[in-house]
Structures are given as C-alpha cells and as structure tokens.
Design an enzyme around this catalytic site. Structure first.
Site, PDB file in Angstrom:
ATOM      1  N   ARG A   1       0.838  -1.199   0.000  1.00 23.59           N
ATOM      2  CA  ARG A   1       0.000   0.000   0.000  1.00 23.59           C
ATOM      3  C   ARG A   1       0.871   1.245   0.000  1.00 23.59           C
ATOM      4  NH1 ARG A   1      -5.117   2.110   2.353  1.00 23.59           N
ATOM      5  NH2 ARG A   1      -5.070   4.249   1.639  1.00 23.59           N
TER       6      ARG A   1
ATOM      7  N   ASP B   1      -6.730  -1.872   1.186  1.00 25.17           N
ATOM      8  CA  ASP B   1      -7.218  -0.871   2.138  1.00 25.17           C
ATOM      9  C   ASP B   1      -7.900  -1.626   3.259  1.00 25.17           C
ATOM     10  OD1 ASP B   1      -7.877   1.616   3.233  1.00 25.17           O
ATOM     11  OD2 ASP B   1      -9.778   1.695   2.150  1.00 25.17           O
TER      12      ASP B   1
ATOM     13  N   ARG C   1      -5.537   1.794  -4.710  1.00 26.29           N
ATOM     14  CA  ARG C   1      -4.665   1.145  -3.737  1.00 26.29           C
ATOM     15  C   ARG C   1      -4.659  -0.366  -3.915  1.00 26.29           C
ATOM     16  NH1 ARG C   1      -9.161   3.616  -0.045  1.00 26.29           N
ATOM     17  NH2 ARG C   1      -8.732   5.119  -1.627  1.00 26.29           N
TER      18      ARG C   1
ATOM     19  N   ASP D   1      -9.828  -0.995   6.792  1.00 23.83           N
ATOM     20  CA  ASP D   1     -10.455   0.011   7.653  1.00 23.83           C
ATOM     21  C   ASP D   1     -11.096  -0.648   8.861  1.00 23.83           C
ATOM     22  OD1 ASP D   1      -9.897   2.279   6.094  1.00 23.83           O
ATOM     23  OD2 ASP D   1     -11.648   1.931   4.831  1.00 23.83           O
TER      24      ASP D   1
END
Length: 160
Positions: free
Chosen positions: A83, A95, A92, A97
């Site tokens: 990343r 990712d 990307r 989260d």
C-alpha cells in the site's frame, strides 16, 4: 477478547490475491482470530472516480489487542502488501479500515470508531449487514433512511 469488523478493499493489481493475503495475515496473527468474511462485491470508486473498480468485503475478527494496537497491525499489513498512500480516496493495492471495535466509541486523533463514513458507503454497509445486522450496528433504520440520498448513486454488485 473483542469482536471487531474490518472493511477490506483493493483496486490495483491482483485484487483477489491481495485480499486473500490480508485475510491470511489476520488468520496467522498471534492476537487475532478470523471469524467470518462476507461475500466479495465489485464496487465503483467513491471520491476519486477516475480509477478501477474495487473489490470490497467485510470480515469479523476476535482480538485481545486494543483498538489502537489493532489499527497499527492493519497499517503494517497494508504496508507489507504494498500500500502506497498517495492522496485521499485514490487507487490502492489494499485498504484495511477498522469499522467497529466491540461497542466502543472512540473519537481520537488517530482513530474514530465507529468508522465515521461507514453509513455513507454501500460497499461497507451491505457486507457488514450480511455478517451481522444486530450485534454492533450503531444506526437505527430511521437514521439509515436519512443516508439514502448519499448512497443511492453508488454501484455495487455481488461477485460470484
């Protein structure tokens, strides 16, 4: 042990492999147990529209880490998987989260839980609801109705 939900997305390179590698990192981590993953969804980008579509899913984990420690692990995995952070909402390789951490509400400089934009993103809401509608979801149906205007223009489709 705390149950946490993590949103996973990728739109560069071999997206499925990147996601599988991220999940493998969770499964192999000393303080993380992978519980379940949602289906994978093909989704249009949000924010910066001129980029490839994403593959998104949500997974649930159990961990003995704190929320900030888990965030650090997620950032380490992202870095390990290539990343590169170039601008907000750009393309990307991976990712990760942190969407929720138990029933904690955190409003810190480094971390906000529940994720501050999860209610605006179909690519998070649909897989999250697929995994667990009841146990952590911080919004009522009435509140979700208020978000319909924001999310109705987003494209999302199940990958079979």
């Amino acid at each position: 042990m705390t149950i946490a939900y993590i949103g996973i997305g990728a739109n560069l390179g071999d997206r499925h492999t990147q996601i599988d590698q991220a999940l493998g990192n969770f499964a192999q981590h000393k303080y993380i147990s992978l519980i379940e993953t949602s289906n994978r969804f093909s989704t249009s980008p949000v924010g910066v529209l001129n980029q490839p579509n994403f593959i998104n899913l949500v997974c649930s984990i159990k961990t003995s880490l704190s929320a900030l420690q888990l965030l650090d692990v997620l950032m380490e995995i992202e870095q390990k998987l290539g990343r590169v952070r170039e601008g907000k909402w750009g393309p990307r390789t991976i990712d990760l989260d942190l969407l929720s951490f138990g029933r904690e509400v955190i409003n810190g400089e480094k971390l906000t839980i529940p994720h501050p934009r999860l209610h605006e993103r179909l690519f998070v809401l649909i897989p999250l609801l697929e995994l667990n509608l009841d146990s952590f979801f911080p919004y009522t149906i009435k509140e979700l109705n208020n978000f319909v205007n924001v999310i109705t223009n987003q494209n999302i489709s199940l990958i079979e």
